[in-house]
Scaffold this active site. Structure first.
Site, mmCIF file in Angstrom:
data_model
loop_
_atom_site.group_PDB
_atom_site.id
_atom_site.type_symbol
_atom_site.label_atom_id
_atom_site.label_comp_id
_atom_site.label_asym_id
_atom_site.label_seq_id
_atom_site.Cartn_x
_atom_site.Cartn_y
_atom_site.Cartn_z
ATOM 1 N N GLU A 259 0.837 -1.154 0.198
ATOM 2 C CA GLU A 259 -0.097 -0.137 0.046
ATOM 3 C C GLU A 259 0.869 1.384 -0.002
ATOM 4 O O GLU A 259 0.432 1.969 -0.740
ATOM 5 C CB GLU A 259 -0.809 0.075 1.281
ATOM 6 C CG GLU A 259 -1.742 0.946 1.260
ATOM 7 C CD GLU A 259 -2.771 1.146 -0.039
ATOM 8 O OE1 GLU A 259 -2.654 2.145 -0.753
ATOM 9 O OE2 GLU A 259 -3.655 0.229 -0.271
ATOM 10 N N ASP A 263 0.902 4.050 -3.208
ATOM 11 C CA ASP A 263 0.669 5.356 -2.816
ATOM 12 C C ASP A 263 1.867 6.464 -3.232
ATOM 13 O O ASP A 263 1.599 7.503 -3.677
ATOM 14 C CB ASP A 263 0.034 5.840 -1.194
ATOM 15 C CG ASP A 263 -1.131 5.019 -0.972
ATOM 16 O OD1 ASP A 263 -1.817 4.317 -1.854
ATOM 17 O OD2 ASP A 263 -1.513 4.996 0.048
ATOM 18 N N SER A 458 -7.768 2.174 -3.152
ATOM 19 C CA SER A 458 -6.458 2.735 -2.600
ATOM 20 C C SER A 458 -5.727 3.123 -3.746
ATOM 21 O O SER A 458 -4.370 3.895 -3.502
ATOM 22 C CB SER A 458 -5.729 1.511 -1.740
ATOM 23 O OG SER A 458 -5.649 0.458 -2.362
#
Length: 544
Positions: A259, A263, A458
């Protein structure tokens, strides 16, 4: 006086017995703000196009005049803390969030709680929670919320599906490579949405990526990613790290976070030359981490103009008092000219994540903080021709927050398309989300030196955040205010700056297409919001 409670813990949590009375506990207490309604009204005024004070964002001190507790509330609380030998410390810059250090035994006595250890198979250690909480009579009217008490945060707060779904190949539109039908790179997103590769120039305009759950961003992976997917960018380009609650960001390849890398790689890979900050929060308790991160951002001397978060949980796992207080905290950030973006969830209409046993349950589950009306929720699409809503894109209607004025017409128009015999159960008067979308599946990233594919809302939130950050760069260069709280603008003058997505059904990641869910339609819908961004039109709407 009874404050709040729940009949039982959420599914998956089981009591492991009473928490020892001598165990230390740190509470976050939200004190009643002196004029929170005034802050909400002011936020809507300064963020609505056409108002006299449009985009005249407030300073932290101006926000404080609305949010700080009254002198009476402070006196009552401080007297209570002193009488009970409680160690307190202000958490938020306005003083409306306070930490209290005590023991479980004393907390049980003071607040009528019965703290227990609640285990969950997805948690490394149990949560200390209670099913009810009471306020001493002298604190009634002065305290909004006490945490941790009755909130049981989703143990899987990272919003990323863990398996793959087939993506059909097809002809591409415009000059988008056909490969973008199966895998997404920064170049695909630039081509799809017209995102410029021209470097930003304004160092005062920054984008912040939040990180929780021991997710760490690796600079070596970032360098490899830039070399492979943005060869026009210096591979030594990196981010600034800031830490909250004993957060860390170890540069050990074995600790590379999927994650965090996603990002960071897509914000640096899209928001060319915009200063990027990685905010790592080390707090185990997710809600406490959200509170403290928001307080940290709000107290920064040079706060970011955009914040993106790829985490969340089922709205019903948060207590109503906690969700409202935290949502108002995001309003304080928006009032300071900070665009707060959240991924909309990866369970379609069935929460942050879905599972096969939910597929026949037609009572929909909204996601928080995406459901907060003071954040911009971002959903997911896939494919190129046509671009369509992906099955897992989170969307629906809040059970806690009413329809905000900025989306009344859009939500009403969507509800006209719902069949009269629709079996889905949702709050007909709740805030609808998401507000916008981008691609969200099969993003190529680098983790521990290996290139792989990942997807989820996400991936969409940092993508849309990058678009907003690049527009802010041009606004600042022109001597204009940044976009700040986006939603009133998105639902008015910017509503036509999107490609409307009219294909798709958000049944969830694991449920079959026959499951009950919402369908994409013309105009706003609770799958993709207004659709996917057209950079040039958004820029024109921002500079008009």
């Amino acid at each position: 006086m009874f404050h709040e409670g729940r009949a039982a813990p959420p599914n998956g949590f089981t009591s492991q017995g009473a928490t020892p009375g001598d165990q230390a506990i740190e509470l976050r207490i939200g004190l009643v703000s002196s004029n929170i309604d005034g802050l909400r009204d002011k936020l809507m005024s300064i963020s609505t196009p056409g108002s006299a004070d449009y985009r005249q964002w407030l300073s932290a001190d101006e926000v404080k005049t609305f949010v700080q507790p009254s002198s009476d509330s402070l006196a009552v609380f401080n007297s209570f803390a002193q009488a009970n030998n409680l160690k307190t410390m202000a958490v938020s810059p306005s003083g409306d969030w306070v930490s209290v250090s005590t023991t479980v035994g004393q907390a049980n006595t003071l607040f009528g709680t019965h703290f227990e250890n609640f285990g969950h198979q997805s948690l490394a250690k149990p949560l200390v929670r209670t099913l009810s909480v009471y306020l001493p009579s002298q604190l009634v009217g002065h305290v909004d919320v006490i945490h941790p008490t009755t909130s049981f945060e989703d143990p899987n707060m990272r919003l990323t599906p863990v398996a793959s779904v087939p993506v059909g190949r097809g002809p591409s539109k415009r000059d988008v490579p056909a490969s973008c039908n199966s895998t997404i790179t920064p170049t695909c997103l630039q081509d799809l949405y017209g995102i410029p590769a021209t470097p930003a120039t304004q160092r005062s305009n920054s984008l912040l990526v939040t990180a929780y759950d021991d997710e760490f961003a690796e600079t070596t992976d970032l360098s490899q990613f830039l070399t492979q997917f943005r060869p026009d960018v210096d591979p030594s380009t990196t981010f600034t790290t800031q830490l909250v609650d004993d957060g860390t960001n170890p540069q050990d390849p074995d600790e590379a976070g999927t994650e965090a890398n996603l990002d960071i790689q897509y914000t640096l890979g899209l928001a060319t030359a915009v200063p990027i900050t990685f905010l790592s929060n080390g707090e185990f308790d997710f809600t406490t981490a959200l509170i403290d991160s928001a307080a940290f951002i709000g107290s920064a001397s040079n706060p970011p103009s955009v914040v993106t978060t790829s985490y969340g949980g089922d709205e019903d796992s948060f207590s109503s008092t906690l969700a409202v207080k935290l949502c108002d905290t995001y309003a304080t950030l928006g009032a300071q000219g900070i665009s707060v973006l959240y991924a909309s969830g990866d369970g379609g209409v069935r929460g942050g994540h879905d599972s096969p046993d939910q597929c026949t349950d037609n009572t929909f589950i909204p996601v928080f903080p995406a459901s907060c009306p003071y954040v911009t929720a971002v959903g997911s699409t896939l494919g190129v021709n046509p671009e369509r809503a992906i099955n897992f894109t989170g969307g629906g209607f809040s059970n806690l927050f009413a329809i905000p004025s900025y989306q009344t017409a859009a939500v009403a128009a969507f509800k006209e398309t719902i069949p009269s015999d629709f079996p889905g159960v949702f709050n007909n008067t709740g805030r609808g989300y998401p507000d916008a979308s981008t691609q969200g599946w099969n993003f190529e990233i680098v983790v521990d030196g290996d290139t792989g594919l990942v997807g989820g809302t996400s991936a969409s939130s940092p993508t849309f955040a990058s678009v907003i950050a690049l527009i802010n760069d041009q606004l600042v260069a022109a001597g204009k205010p940044v976009l700040g709280f986006l939603n009133p603008w998105l639902y008015s003058t910017a509503s036509s700056a999107f490609t409307d997505i009219t294909v798709g059904k958000n049944v969830g990641f694991t449920c079959p297409d026959s499951a009950v869910a919402f369908s994409a339609v013309e105009g706003w819908d609770p799958l993709t919001g207004h659709g996917t961004p057209i950079f040039s039109k958004l820029l024109a709407a921002a500079t008009a």
